[in-house]
Each structure stands twice: as C-alpha cells, then as structure tokens.
Write a protein that holds these residues in place. Structure first.
Motif, PDB file in Angstrom:
ATOM      1  N   GLN A 117       0.688  -0.956  -0.045  1.00 39.24           N
ATOM      2  CA  GLN A 117       0.135   0.097  -0.024  1.00 39.24           C
ATOM      3  C   GLN A 117       0.890   1.339  -0.044  1.00 39.24           C
ATOM      4  O   GLN A 117       1.687   1.450   0.895  1.00 39.24           O
ATOM      5  N   LEU A 118       0.745   1.972  -1.106  1.00 33.73           N
ATOM      6  CA  LEU A 118       1.513   3.194  -1.379  1.00 33.73           C
ATOM      7  C   LEU A 118       0.688   4.392  -1.722  1.00 33.73           C
ATOM      8  O   LEU A 118      -0.240   4.234  -2.475  1.00 33.73           O
ATOM      9  N   GLU A 119       0.874   5.542  -0.817  1.00 34.40           N
ATOM     10  CA  GLU A 119       0.406   6.841  -1.195  1.00 34.40           C
ATOM     11  C   GLU A 119       0.748   7.661  -2.549  1.00 34.40           C
ATOM     12  O   GLU A 119       1.818   7.647  -2.626  1.00 34.40           O
ATOM     13  N   VAL A 120      -0.075   7.793  -3.385  1.00 35.52           N
ATOM     14  CA  VAL A 120       0.413   8.575  -4.544  1.00 35.52           C
ATOM     15  C   VAL A 120      -0.737   9.564  -4.731  1.00 35.52           C
ATOM     16  O   VAL A 120      -1.997   9.451  -4.655  1.00 35.52           O
ATOM     17  N   CYS A 121      -0.202  10.593  -5.200  1.00 38.33           N
ATOM     18  CA  CYS A 121      -1.326  11.894  -5.598  1.00 38.33           C
ATOM     19  C   CYS A 121      -1.517  11.739  -7.102  1.00 38.33           C
ATOM     20  O   CYS A 121      -0.773  11.761  -8.006  1.00 38.33           O
ATOM     21  N   ILE A 122      -2.792  11.382  -7.347  1.00 35.71           N
ATOM     22  CA  ILE A 122      -3.484  11.164  -8.776  1.00 35.71           C
ATOM     23  C   ILE A 122      -3.846  12.923  -9.025  1.00 35.71           C
ATOM     24  O   ILE A 122      -4.625  13.421  -8.449  1.00 35.71           O
ATOM     25  N   PRO A 123      -3.226  13.488  -9.965  1.00 34.00           N
ATOM     26  CA  PRO A 123      -3.535  14.739 -10.357  1.00 34.00           C
ATOM     27  C   PRO A 123      -4.719  15.134 -11.039  1.00 34.00           C
ATOM     28  O   PRO A 123      -5.347  16.041 -10.990  1.00 34.00           O
ATOM     29  N   TRP A 124      -5.441  13.882 -11.509  1.00 30.60           N
ATOM     30  CA  TRP A 124      -6.819  14.160 -12.099  1.00 30.60           C
ATOM     31  C   TRP A 124      -7.639  13.060 -12.132  1.00 30.60           C
ATOM     32  O   TRP A 124      -7.081  11.781 -11.724  1.00 30.60           O
ATOM     33  N   GLU A 125      -9.033  13.132 -12.254  1.00 36.10           N
ATOM     34  CA  GLU A 125      -9.817  11.779 -12.277  1.00 36.10           C
ATOM     35  C   GLU A 125      -9.424  10.941 -13.295  1.00 36.10           C
ATOM     36  O   GLU A 125      -9.131  11.399 -14.416  1.00 36.10           O
ATOM     37  N   ILE A 126      -9.026   9.589 -13.102  1.00 38.67           N
ATOM     38  CA  ILE A 126      -9.087   8.453 -14.089  1.00 38.67           C
ATOM     39  C   ILE A 126     -10.370   7.626 -13.958  1.00 38.67           C
ATOM     40  O   ILE A 126     -10.516   7.243 -13.211  1.00 38.67           O
ATOM     41  N   ASP A 127     -10.861   7.498 -15.095  1.00 37.80           N
ATOM     42  CA  ASP A 127     -12.086   6.728 -15.064  1.00 37.80           C
ATOM     43  C   ASP A 127     -11.758   6.035 -16.367  1.00 37.80           C
ATOM     44  O   ASP A 127     -12.206   6.631 -17.298  1.00 37.80           O
ATOM     45  N   ASP A 128     -11.670   4.732 -16.315  1.00 30.97           N
ATOM     46  CA  ASP A 128     -11.322   3.819 -17.606  1.00 30.97           C
ATOM     47  C   ASP A 128     -11.801   2.489 -17.568  1.00 30.97           C
ATOM     48  O   ASP A 128     -11.630   2.016 -16.333  1.00 30.97           O
ATOM     49  N   PRO A 129     -12.526   1.976 -18.200  1.00 32.63           N
ATOM     50  CA  PRO A 129     -13.357   0.555 -17.777  1.00 32.63           C
ATOM     51  C   PRO A 129     -12.192  -0.302 -17.907  1.00 32.63           C
ATOM     52  O   PRO A 129     -12.562  -1.557 -17.127  1.00 32.63           O
ATOM     53  N   MET A 130     -10.877  -0.289 -18.319  1.00 34.51           N
ATOM     54  CA  MET A 130      -9.751  -1.344 -18.117  1.00 34.51           C
ATOM     55  C   MET A 130      -9.284  -1.130 -16.820  1.00 34.51           C
ATOM     56  O   MET A 130      -9.009  -2.160 -16.423  1.00 34.51           O
ATOM     57  N   MET A 131      -9.036  -0.036 -16.339  1.00 36.08           N
ATOM     58  CA  MET A 131      -8.123   0.393 -15.228  1.00 36.08           C
ATOM     59  C   MET A 131      -8.985   0.636 -13.952  1.00 36.08           C
ATOM     60  O   MET A 131      -8.480   0.398 -12.782  1.00 36.08           O
ATOM     61  N   GLY A 132     -10.293   1.240 -14.185  1.00 36.50           N
ATOM     62  CA  GLY A 132     -10.835   1.332 -13.028  1.00 36.50           C
ATOM     63  C   GLY A 132     -11.337   3.075 -12.683  1.00 36.50           C
ATOM     64  O   GLY A 132     -10.763   3.704 -13.487  1.00 36.50           O
ATOM     65  N   TYR A 133     -11.486   3.135 -11.555  1.00 45.96           N
ATOM     66  CA  TYR A 133     -11.922   4.609 -11.273  1.00 45.96           C
ATOM     67  C   TYR A 133     -10.786   5.171 -10.014  1.00 45.96           C
ATOM     68  O   TYR A 133     -10.884   4.344  -9.257  1.00 45.96           O
ATOM     69  N   PHE A 134     -10.271   6.183 -10.263  1.00 42.78           N
ATOM     70  CA  PHE A 134      -9.596   6.764  -9.399  1.00 42.78           C
ATOM     71  C   PHE A 134      -9.694   8.442  -9.368  1.00 42.78           C
ATOM     72  O   PHE A 134      -9.626   8.974 -10.067  1.00 42.78           O
ATOM     73  N   PRO A 135     -10.403   8.772  -8.149  1.00 44.71           N
ATOM     74  CA  PRO A 135     -10.676  10.330  -8.042  1.00 44.71           C
ATOM     75  C   PRO A 135      -9.334  10.871  -7.955  1.00 44.71           C
ATOM     76  O   PRO A 135      -8.260  10.329  -7.742  1.00 44.71           O
ATOM     77  N   PRO A 136      -9.316  12.344  -8.295  1.00 47.67           N
ATOM     78  CA  PRO A 136      -8.180  13.025  -7.994  1.00 47.67           C
ATOM     79  C   PRO A 136      -7.746  13.102  -6.673  1.00 47.67           C
ATOM     80  O   PRO A 136      -8.624  13.221  -5.673  1.00 47.67           O
ATOM     81  N   GLY A 137      -6.598  13.244  -6.438  1.00 47.66           N
ATOM     82  CA  GLY A 137      -6.152  13.590  -5.006  1.00 47.66           C
ATOM     83  C   GLY A 137      -5.178  12.439  -4.563  1.00 47.66           C
ATOM     84  O   GLY A 137      -4.697  11.537  -5.104  1.00 47.66           O
ATOM     85  N   LEU A 138      -4.868  12.418  -3.209  1.00 47.51           N
ATOM     86  CA  LEU A 138      -4.261  11.304  -2.628  1.00 47.51           C
ATOM     87  C   LEU A 138      -5.044  10.025  -2.649  1.00 47.51           C
ATOM     88  O   LEU A 138      -5.879   9.960  -1.920  1.00 47.51           O
ATOM     89  N   GLN A 139      -4.267   8.902  -3.107  1.00 49.29           N
ATOM     90  CA  GLN A 139      -4.711   7.750  -3.049  1.00 49.29           C
ATOM     91  C   GLN A 139      -3.778   6.550  -2.554  1.00 49.29           C
ATOM     92  O   GLN A 139      -2.602   6.823  -2.577  1.00 49.29           O
ATOM     93  N   LYS A 140      -4.423   5.648  -1.728  1.00 49.35           N
ATOM     94  CA  LYS A 140      -3.605   4.543  -1.532  1.00 49.35           C
ATOM     95  C   LYS A 140      -3.748   3.315  -2.427  1.00 49.35           C
ATOM     96  O   LYS A 140      -4.939   2.811  -2.546  1.00 49.35           O
ATOM     97  N   LEU A 141      -2.546   2.963  -3.076  1.00 51.33           N
ATOM     98  CA  LEU A 141      -2.774   2.035  -4.318  1.00 51.33           C
ATOM     99  C   LEU A 141      -1.761   0.601  -3.830  1.00 51.33           C
ATOM    100  O   LEU A 141      -0.913   1.006  -3.130  1.00 51.33           O
ATOM    101  N   ASP A 142      -2.453  -0.371  -4.380  1.00 53.57           N
ATOM    102  CA  ASP A 142      -1.411  -1.516  -4.165  1.00 53.57           C
ATOM    103  C   ASP A 142      -0.515  -1.632  -5.292  1.00 53.57           C
ATOM    104  O   ASP A 142      -0.628  -0.698  -6.116  1.00 53.57           O
ATOM    105  N   GLY A 143       0.386  -2.610  -5.217  1.00 51.14           N
ATOM    106  CA  GLY A 143       1.248  -2.677  -6.414  1.00 51.14           C
ATOM    107  C   GLY A 143       0.725  -2.822  -7.682  1.00 51.14           C
ATOM    108  O   GLY A 143       1.118  -2.351  -8.713  1.00 51.14           O
ATOM    109  N   GLU A 144      -0.291  -3.721  -7.867  1.00 48.62           N
ATOM    110  CA  GLU A 144      -0.851  -3.870  -9.203  1.00 48.62           C
ATOM    111  C   GLU A 144      -1.547  -2.618  -9.733  1.00 48.62           C
ATOM    112  O   GLU A 144      -1.529  -2.276 -10.796  1.00 48.62           O
ATOM    113  N   GLU A 145      -2.216  -1.955  -8.800  1.00 45.41           N
ATOM    114  CA  GLU A 145      -2.729  -0.310  -9.275  1.00 45.41           C
ATOM    115  C   GLU A 145      -1.587   0.345  -9.499  1.00 45.41           C
ATOM    116  O   GLU A 145      -1.731   1.099 -10.559  1.00 45.41           O
TER     117      GLU A 145
END
Length: 170
Positions: A117-145
């Motif tokens: 689990q690693l925190e990364v700041c996503i600069p903009w919304e990511i909404d993709d059917p293959m990748m999933g949805y990530f809102p903008p801002g600080l996110q806790k992502l696992d390795g595959e994400e």
C-alpha cells in the motif's frame, strides 16, 4: 571520450543524478525514462521525464546508418554506455547512477517495501473501464494498481502518462 562535451558542468554542480529506465513487458525497449536530480546538502529533488519517442541520432551513428531511432531503443541496441550517452546528450545531465528495471517489478516492490500500500497523488480523475476509477488527490494504491496507473496508455497524451509516472516516483 567526449563526456565533457555532453554534460553541462554548471547544471550538474552540487547534484547527483539518478536515471531510472523502466523496461516494458517485452524487456527490450525502455518504457519509462526518468531522471531524478538530488541537490547535495538540500532536501531538493528535481525530476525530468524523457519522452520515449524522442529521436536519438546517436543510435544511428552507433549503428552506422541513416535510419531514425527513438531514445527508448538506445539501451537495447547499445547497452548502458549508449543509453548514458544519449541521455547526457539530450539533457546535459550526468548519468551518475543508472537503474534499469523491468516495469513488472513495481508491484512486488510496493508489496515488499511498503506493505502493498503506497500513497500517490493522482493529479486528475482517472475513469477507464480497463483500469477502474480513481478520483483526483491522494490515493492508497496496491502494487498492481501502481503498475496500471504508471503504465496506462489511455491518457489523453504521453505528457499525461509521463506526469503520472513522476507522481508515482515521488
């Protein structure tokens, strides 16, 4: 032999530069080219991303032909020495330390070093059917994400993809 013609001594003064080359899934071409530059004595790291499709005439000279080559082919064609030469020519920054890794190592590194689990700041919304949805801002992502976000090819441009990779490295 012409190292001092490739690097800018003032640009490199009091800096240590780390070149990070991420190999794609085939292990042949450099999928990600990042330079992190640490200012000695200060808590300052600057980063630069080199777009993988940047033309590299040094590769043509190395191959002794007039074909067009991209910067992401340098390591595969001429090894570390050619990759360093091409990057130093392109940026003026010394390649003090170079790390070459398979991009597939990222999930395992996040898992083993950061407890998956690693925190990364996503600069903009990511909404993709293959990748999933990530809102903008600080996110806790696992390795595959983290791998999905950093290798995504469906952003609006390669500049956006390079920006995401810089956020992941930070």
């Amino acid at each position: 032999s012409n190292y001092w013609n490739r690097v800018d001594s003032l640009l490199n003064e009091d800096r240590v530069n780390f070149v990070l080359l991420g190999l794609g899934s085939e292990g042949l071409l450099t999928d990600s080219i990042q330079i992190m530059s640490l200012k000695k004595g200060e808590n300052e790291i600057r980063s630069a991303t080199i777009h993988r499709d940047t033309e590299a005439p040094e590769v043509a000279r190395y191959k002794r032909n007039n074909k067009d080559y991209r910067i992401n082919q340098a390591h595969f064609i001429g090894g570390m020495a050619l990759a360093e030469q091409v990057l130093e020519d392109a940026t003026g920054l010394a390649a003090d330390y170079v790390v070459v890794m398979d991009m597939e190592v990222l999930p395992r590194a996040v898992e083993e070093v950061f407890g998956n689990q690693l925190e990364v700041c996503i600069p903009w919304e990511i909404d993709d059917p293959m990748m999933g949805y990530f809102p903008p801002g600080l996110q806790k992502l696992d390795g595959e994400e983290m791998l999905q976000v950093s290798r995504a090819r469906y952003y609006d441009s390669n500049v956006s993809r390079n920006t995401i990779q810089q956020y992941v490295l930070r």
